[in-house]
Design a protein around this motif. Structure first.
Motif, PDB file in Angstrom:
ATOM      1  N   PRO A 178      29.084 -28.157  47.802  1.00 44.77           N
ATOM      2  CA  PRO A 178      28.029 -29.070  48.249  1.00 44.77           C
ATOM      3  C   PRO A 178      28.621 -30.437  48.576  1.00 44.77           C
ATOM      4  CG  PRO A 178      27.335 -27.854  46.294  1.00 44.77           C
ATOM      5  CD  PRO A 178      28.799 -27.570  46.483  1.00 44.77           C
ATOM      6  N   ALA A 179      28.089 -31.085  49.575  1.00 45.67           N
ATOM      7  CA  ALA A 179      28.659 -32.354  50.032  1.00 45.67           C
ATOM      8  C   ALA A 179      28.678 -33.423  48.954  1.00 45.67           C
ATOM      9  CB  ALA A 179      27.884 -32.848  51.260  1.00 45.67           C
ATOM     10  N   ASP A 180      27.757 -33.344  47.997  1.00 43.08           N
ATOM     11  CA  ASP A 180      27.724 -34.346  46.930  1.00 43.08           C
ATOM     12  C   ASP A 180      28.369 -33.842  45.629  1.00 43.08           C
ATOM     13  OD1 ASP A 180      25.849 -32.452  46.273  1.00 43.08           O
ATOM     14  OD2 ASP A 180      24.217 -33.867  45.891  1.00 43.08           O
ATOM     15  N   HIS A 181      29.135 -32.782  45.729  1.00 42.00           N
ATOM     16  CA  HIS A 181      29.824 -32.221  44.554  1.00 42.00           C
ATOM     17  C   HIS A 181      30.928 -33.180  44.103  1.00 42.00           C
ATOM     18  CE1 HIS A 181      32.208 -29.392  42.126  1.00 42.00           C
ATOM     19  NE2 HIS A 181      31.146 -28.603  42.101  1.00 42.00           N
ATOM     20  N   ILE A 199      32.725 -17.872  44.694  1.00 43.91           N
ATOM     21  CA  ILE A 199      32.031 -16.928  45.569  1.00 43.91           C
ATOM     22  C   ILE A 199      32.978 -16.590  46.712  1.00 43.91           C
ATOM     23  CG2 ILE A 199      29.986 -16.533  46.981  1.00 43.91           C
ATOM     24  CD1 ILE A 199      28.817 -19.057  45.395  1.00 43.91           C
ATOM     25  N   VAL A 200      33.308 -15.317  46.864  1.00 43.10           N
ATOM     26  CA  VAL A 200      34.262 -14.889  47.881  1.00 43.10           C
ATOM     27  C   VAL A 200      33.720 -13.666  48.601  1.00 43.10           C
ATOM     28  CG1 VAL A 200      36.207 -15.747  46.512  1.00 43.10           C
ATOM     29  CG2 VAL A 200      35.544 -13.339  46.337  1.00 43.10           C
ATOM     30  N   THR A 201      34.267 -13.396  49.775  1.00 43.84           N
ATOM     31  CA  THR A 201      33.954 -12.150  50.461  1.00 43.84           C
ATOM     32  C   THR A 201      34.862 -11.054  49.925  1.00 43.84           C
ATOM     33  OG1 THR A 201      35.439 -12.868  52.241  1.00 43.84           O
ATOM     34  CG2 THR A 201      33.075 -13.175  52.586  1.00 43.84           C
ATOM     35  N   GLY A 202      34.360  -9.837  49.946  1.00 44.47           N
ATOM     36  CA  GLY A 202      35.169  -8.725  49.474  1.00 44.47           C
ATOM     37  C   GLY A 202      34.334  -7.586  48.929  1.00 44.47           C
ATOM     38  N   ALA A 203      34.985  -6.447  48.741  1.00 44.96           N
ATOM     39  CA  ALA A 203      34.351  -5.257  48.162  1.00 44.96           C
ATOM     40  C   ALA A 203      35.405  -4.571  47.306  1.00 44.96           C
ATOM     41  CB  ALA A 203      33.843  -4.324  49.256  1.00 44.96           C
ATOM     42  N   PRO A 204      35.568  -5.029  46.065  1.00 44.85           N
ATOM     43  CA  PRO A 204      36.642  -4.506  45.206  1.00 44.85           C
ATOM     44  C   PRO A 204      36.662  -2.988  45.077  1.00 44.85           C
ATOM     45  CG  PRO A 204      35.615  -6.429  44.207  1.00 44.85           C
ATOM     46  CD  PRO A 204      34.780  -6.073  45.401  1.00 44.85           C
ATOM     47  N   ALA A 205      35.493  -2.355  45.063  1.00 44.01           N
ATOM     48  CA  ALA A 205      35.454  -0.895  44.925  1.00 44.01           C
ATOM     49  C   ALA A 205      36.094  -0.196  46.117  1.00 44.01           C
ATOM     50  CB  ALA A 205      34.003  -0.430  44.762  1.00 44.01           C
ATOM     51  N   ILE A 235      28.175 -19.328  51.965  1.00 44.15           N
ATOM     52  CA  ILE A 235      27.651 -20.678  52.168  1.00 44.15           C
ATOM     53  C   ILE A 235      26.259 -20.819  51.563  1.00 44.15           C
ATOM     54  CG2 ILE A 235      26.991 -22.392  53.892  1.00 44.15           C
ATOM     55  CD1 ILE A 235      30.008 -21.975  53.538  1.00 44.15           C
ATOM     56  N   ALA A 236      25.436 -19.789  51.690  1.00 49.46           N
ATOM     57  CA  ALA A 236      24.093 -19.858  51.126  1.00 49.46           C
ATOM     58  C   ALA A 236      24.135 -20.013  49.607  1.00 49.46           C
ATOM     59  CB  ALA A 236      23.296 -18.606  51.500  1.00 49.46           C
ATOM     60  N   LEU A 237      25.043 -19.283  48.955  1.00 50.09           N
ATOM     61  CA  LEU A 237      25.157 -19.382  47.504  1.00 50.09           C
ATOM     62  C   LEU A 237      25.752 -20.725  47.085  1.00 50.09           C
ATOM     63  CD1 LEU A 237      26.316 -15.758  46.594  1.00 50.09           C
ATOM     64  CD2 LEU A 237      24.023 -16.727  46.500  1.00 50.09           C
ATOM     65  N   VAL A 238      26.673 -21.241  47.891  1.00 55.36           N
ATOM     66  CA  VAL A 238      27.207 -22.581  47.614  1.00 55.36           C
ATOM     67  C   VAL A 238      26.097 -23.611  47.748  1.00 55.36           C
ATOM     68  CG1 VAL A 238      28.755 -24.391  48.468  1.00 55.36           C
ATOM     69  CG2 VAL A 238      29.578 -22.034  48.257  1.00 55.36           C
ATOM     70  N   ARG A 239      25.306 -23.475  48.792  1.00 52.90           N
ATOM     71  CA  ARG A 239      24.201 -24.417  49.012  1.00 52.90           C
ATOM     72  C   ARG A 239      23.212 -24.367  47.850  1.00 52.90           C
ATOM     73  NH1 ARG A 239      23.401 -23.386  54.063  1.00 52.90           N
ATOM     74  NH2 ARG A 239      24.397 -25.291  54.823  1.00 52.90           N
ATOM     75  N   ALA A 240      23.072 -23.188  47.243  1.00 48.84           N
ATOM     76  CA  ALA A 240      22.185 -23.046  46.081  1.00 48.84           C
ATOM     77  C   ALA A 240      22.859 -23.477  44.783  1.00 48.84           C
ATOM     78  CB  ALA A 240      21.716 -21.591  45.968  1.00 48.84           C
ATOM     79  N   VAL A 260      26.869 -28.837  53.095  1.00 49.79           N
ATOM     80  CA  VAL A 260      28.011 -28.082  52.576  1.00 49.79           C
ATOM     81  C   VAL A 260      29.279 -28.591  53.244  1.00 49.79           C
ATOM     82  CG1 VAL A 260      29.134 -25.835  52.399  1.00 49.79           C
ATOM     83  CG2 VAL A 260      26.672 -26.028  52.033  1.00 49.79           C
ATOM     84  N   LEU A 261      30.268 -28.917  52.435  1.00 47.93           N
ATOM     85  CA  LEU A 261      31.541 -29.451  52.898  1.00 47.93           C
ATOM     86  C   LEU A 261      32.631 -28.404  52.685  1.00 47.93           C
ATOM     87  CD1 LEU A 261      33.358 -31.967  53.683  1.00 47.93           C
ATOM     88  CD2 LEU A 261      33.519 -32.393  51.225  1.00 47.93           C
ATOM     89  N   THR A 262      33.545 -28.277  53.642  1.00 53.91           N
ATOM     90  CA  THR A 262      34.689 -27.374  53.466  1.00 53.91           C
ATOM     91  C   THR A 262      35.985 -28.162  53.554  1.00 53.91           C
ATOM     92  OG1 THR A 262      34.955 -26.780  55.811  1.00 53.91           O
ATOM     93  CG2 THR A 262      33.395 -25.480  54.500  1.00 53.91           C
TER      94      THR A 262
END
Length: 303
Positions: A178-181, A199-205, A235-240, A260-262
């Motif tokens: 978040p930008a104010d983090h 929070i990352v992308t992936g499918a460990p299984a 991004i949605a979960l980061v925003r939350a 949201v800042l990257t």
């Protein structure tokens, strides 16, 4: 014993349509054939091969062992015929044919979308299809001749010997907050990820564990890792405010905005190679080879 001349291409086309669509009715619709015609094609194919290719049930149709064995060869046969026709038609000067490209969300939006637009404008006789999937699916699709070319990360070991690749470019990995983090004013160091929810992308299984190997190599143990399929979900979960996100630079550039800042993580560990993949046992069509050339010339240059 059956010989190749006994089998018609239309039979293979109907066979693949049933596999892809799951029912004879859907296969008839996509091939613009009457359902009895599709059924007749499958019956003729089964008669020539002296095997049953599908198990028919109330919930649809499923491939038998014989059907599974025929599937990759049927796909390759039709792909080769189409590639040959495209090549001959292109002798008149203008490229002809269909190119099927697989990719992941970041590259699809940043690299491939504008390239496809330019390529279609320059070669009006060529259609370009884009399909997205996880790295394992992309490699399987190249191996099975479902797609001509695939753009994906090279972190994941290959499963198919016939699939070869070439380096396209390197992509930096970004953290998303978040930008104010409190981390917004701190240098993006992997150490800030220790004991945090990520929070990352992936499918460990499925063997797709995007970024988690780099965390382990850096000696970083997060409090929790949430795996999702798409960077927009990151991004949605980061925003939350459910955690800190990790995602590739391309995806970050088209999904993170506003609150949201990257920030890029340091090189060289937090950089991943992006390769283009194709099937070495199958000659690329003239159109696909031209698209590969355009893709390589368009790929981002090292900075």
């Amino acid at each position: 014993m059956a010989i190749p001349e006994d089998i018609q291409l239309s039979w293979l086309s109907s066979f693949l349509a049933v596999v892809n669509q799951g029912t004879f009715t859907a296969a008839a619709r996509t091939t613009r054939r009457a359902q009895p015609r599709v059924s007749a094609h499958i019956a003729a194919l089964e008669e020539v091969l002296h095997v049953r290719l599908f198990d028919r049930g109330a919930r649809g149709v499923n491939l038998t062992e014989a059907g599974h064995r025929l599937l990759p060869h049927a796909r390759a046969a039709l792909a080769e015929v189409r590639a040959g026709m495209d090549s001959v038609e292109s002798l008149e000067g203008a490229l002809q044919g269909n190119v099927i490209v697989g990719s992941f969300p970041g590259a699809s939006g940043v690299l491939l979308a504008p390239l496809i637009k330019r390529f279609r404008a320059a070669h009006t006789g060529v259609s370009v299809e884009l399909h997205e999937g996880d790295p394992g699916w992309l490699e399987d699709a190249v191996a099975g001749s479902d797609i001509d070319l695939a753009v994906r990360v090279a972190d994941i070991p290959q499963r198919h010997k016939e699939v070869v690749s070439r380096h396209l470019f390197d992509e930096r990995i970004h953290l998303a907050i978040p930008a104010d983090h409190p981390l917004a004013d701190v240098d993006a160091s992997p150490t800030v990820l220790r004991d945090r929810s990520l929070i990352v992308t992936g499918a460990p299984a499925e063997g797709w564990t995007d970024f988690t190997e780099r965390l382990a190599e850096s000696g970083i143990t997060p409090a929790r890792i949430t795996n999702v399929a798409h960077p927009t979900t990151v991004i949605a979960l980061v925003r939350a405010r459910l955690g800190i996100g990790l995602l590739g630079e391309m995806a970050a550039s088209i999904t993170a905005f506003g609150d949201v800042l990257t920030k890029p993580l340091p090189q060289p560990r937090w950089v991943r190679e992006i390769h283009v993949y194709w099937n070495s046992k199958r000659q690329l069509s003239t159109a696909a080879a031209a698209f590969l050339d355009a893709l390589e010339s368009t790929a981002p240059q090292p900075r």
